[in-house]
Design a protein around this motif. Structure first.
Motif, short mmCIF file in Angstrom:
data_model
loop_
_atom_site.label_atom_id
_atom_site.label_comp_id
_atom_site.label_asym_id
_atom_site.label_seq_id
_atom_site.Cartn_x
_atom_site.Cartn_y
_atom_site.Cartn_z
N LEU A 152 0.87 -1.25 0.15
CA LEU A 152 0.12 0.02 0.09
C LEU A 152 0.72 1.20 -0.04
N ALA A 153 2.04 1.11 0.69
CA ALA A 153 2.85 2.55 0.71
C ALA A 153 3.28 2.64 -0.66
N TYR A 154 3.43 1.76 -1.57
CA TYR A 154 4.11 2.21 -2.82
C TYR A 154 3.19 3.24 -3.45
N PHE A 155 2.09 3.15 -3.49
CA PHE A 155 1.03 3.98 -3.99
C PHE A 155 0.64 5.39 -3.52
N VAL A 156 1.15 5.50 -2.01
CA VAL A 156 0.70 6.83 -1.29
C VAL A 156 1.27 7.97 -1.92
N PRO A 157 2.49 7.99 -2.62
CA PRO A 157 2.78 9.31 -3.37
C PRO A 157 2.17 9.46 -4.53
N LEU A 158 1.78 8.47 -5.17
CA LEU A 158 0.67 8.49 -6.53
C LEU A 158 -0.29 9.18 -6.28
N MET A 159 -1.08 8.66 -5.05
CA MET A 159 -2.38 9.09 -4.70
C MET A 159 -2.19 10.39 -4.42
N ALA A 160 -1.33 11.02 -3.48
CA ALA A 160 -1.20 12.21 -3.02
C ALA A 160 -0.83 13.20 -4.25
N GLY A 161 -0.03 12.61 -5.17
CA GLY A 161 0.46 13.61 -5.90
C GLY A 161 -0.79 13.75 -7.17
N HIS A 162 -1.63 12.79 -7.47
CA HIS A 162 -2.69 12.75 -8.27
C HIS A 162 -3.72 13.61 -7.68
N VAL A 193 -7.52 -2.01 -4.93
CA VAL A 193 -7.49 -0.91 -4.02
C VAL A 193 -7.07 0.34 -4.71
N VAL A 194 -6.36 0.38 -5.48
CA VAL A 194 -5.75 1.40 -6.39
C VAL A 194 -6.82 1.65 -7.21
N THR A 200 -9.86 3.24 -5.64
CA THR A 200 -9.38 4.82 -5.20
C THR A 200 -9.49 5.81 -6.20
N PHE A 201 -8.82 5.57 -7.30
CA PHE A 201 -8.60 6.49 -8.34
C PHE A 201 -9.86 7.32 -8.63
N PRO A 202 -11.10 6.56 -8.87
CA PRO A 202 -12.29 7.41 -9.11
C PRO A 202 -12.70 8.43 -8.10
N LEU A 203 -12.70 7.87 -6.76
CA LEU A 203 -13.09 8.61 -5.83
C LEU A 203 -12.39 9.70 -5.44
N LEU A 204 -10.84 9.55 -5.40
CA LEU A 204 -9.94 10.56 -5.35
C LEU A 204 -10.08 11.79 -6.25
N SER A 205 -10.24 11.32 -7.67
CA SER A 205 -10.31 12.41 -8.65
C SER A 205 -11.59 12.94 -8.39
N THR A 206 -12.54 12.61 -8.04
CA THR A 206 -14.00 13.16 -7.86
C THR A 206 -13.90 14.23 -6.73
N ILE A 207 -13.29 13.60 -5.63
CA ILE A 207 -12.96 14.70 -4.55
C ILE A 207 -12.21 15.81 -4.84
N ALA A 208 -11.27 15.40 -5.51
CA ALA A 208 -10.03 16.48 -5.87
C ALA A 208 -10.42 17.50 -6.75
N SER A 209 -11.32 17.13 -7.53
CA SER A 209 -12.02 18.04 -8.58
C SER A 209 -13.10 18.94 -8.20
N ASP A 225 -5.12 16.11 0.21
CA ASP A 225 -4.25 15.37 0.68
C ASP A 225 -4.86 14.39 2.15
N VAL A 226 -5.54 14.85 2.90
CA VAL A 226 -5.96 14.26 3.95
C VAL A 226 -7.27 13.37 3.63
N SER A 227 -8.13 13.97 2.79
CA SER A 227 -9.29 12.96 2.49
C SER A 227 -8.89 11.83 1.70
N GLY A 228 -7.92 12.28 0.63
CA GLY A 228 -7.60 11.02 -0.37
C GLY A 228 -6.79 10.08 0.43
N LEU A 229 -6.01 10.44 1.47
CA LEU A 229 -5.39 9.30 2.08
C LEU A 229 -6.35 8.54 2.99
#
Length: 155
Positions: A15-25, A90-91, A94-103, A133-137
């Motif tokens: 899971l830790a491998y994708f934390v920077p990708l999620m935060a960056g995206h 998981v990845v 998570t991407f659709p939810l993270l992208s929607t929240i960020a947008s 960052d907080v909501s995405g993680l």
């Protein structure tokens, strides 16, 4: 956030491998939405009365982008990088939810600043980055816990 999910990370270090990708995206997606809305507001192309329409369009754009990225990154991480199926899932989820929240946050914060009489150019981007960052993680790790249960994994 990471400390709160330390137990999950200790069981599934992948899971830790994708934390920077999620935060960056999340930051990039939200930053693009902030920039787009700020530019349109300052040019007079949109106003406060357009807020719901603009936020809805930006959120839908984020959702579509997240679905596409999730459909690509999840399988590639599993079949090319050798990441376990449950973490790849998981990845992908998570991407659709993270992208929607960020947008959503990126497009709504400039309007909130304008409504409150604050300068959106100064406040919107830093606030968006913190919130995303907080909501995405949190979403990433909460989704991980649920998907791991679906795969029958004990955490």
């Amino acid at each position: 956030i990471m400390n709160g999910f330390e137990h999950t990370l200790s069981k599934e270090i992948e899971l830790a491998y994708f934390v920077p990708l999620m935060a960056g995206h999340g930051g990039n997606t939200g930053g693009q939405a902030v920039g787009t809305v700020l530019s349109a507001l300052s040019a007079g192309v949109i106003s406060r009365s357009d807020a719901l329409r603009v936020i809805g369009k930006e959120a839908m754009s984020g959702l579509v982008m997240g679905i596409i990225l999730g459909a690509l990154v999840g399988p590639i991480s599993h079949y090319v990088m050798g990441i376990s199926m449950h973490v790849s899932t998981v990845v992908s989820v998570t991407f659709p939810l993270l992208s929607t929240i960020a947008s959503f946050l990126g497009s709504s914060l400039p309007f909130v600043c304008v409504i409150l009489g604050l300068d959106p150019a100064v406040i919107a981007a830093p606030a968006m980055t913190s919130f995303v960052d907080v909501s995405g993680l949190m979403c990433y790790f909460l989704i991980a816990n649920q998907i791991f249960k679906l795969f029958g994994l004990e955490l």
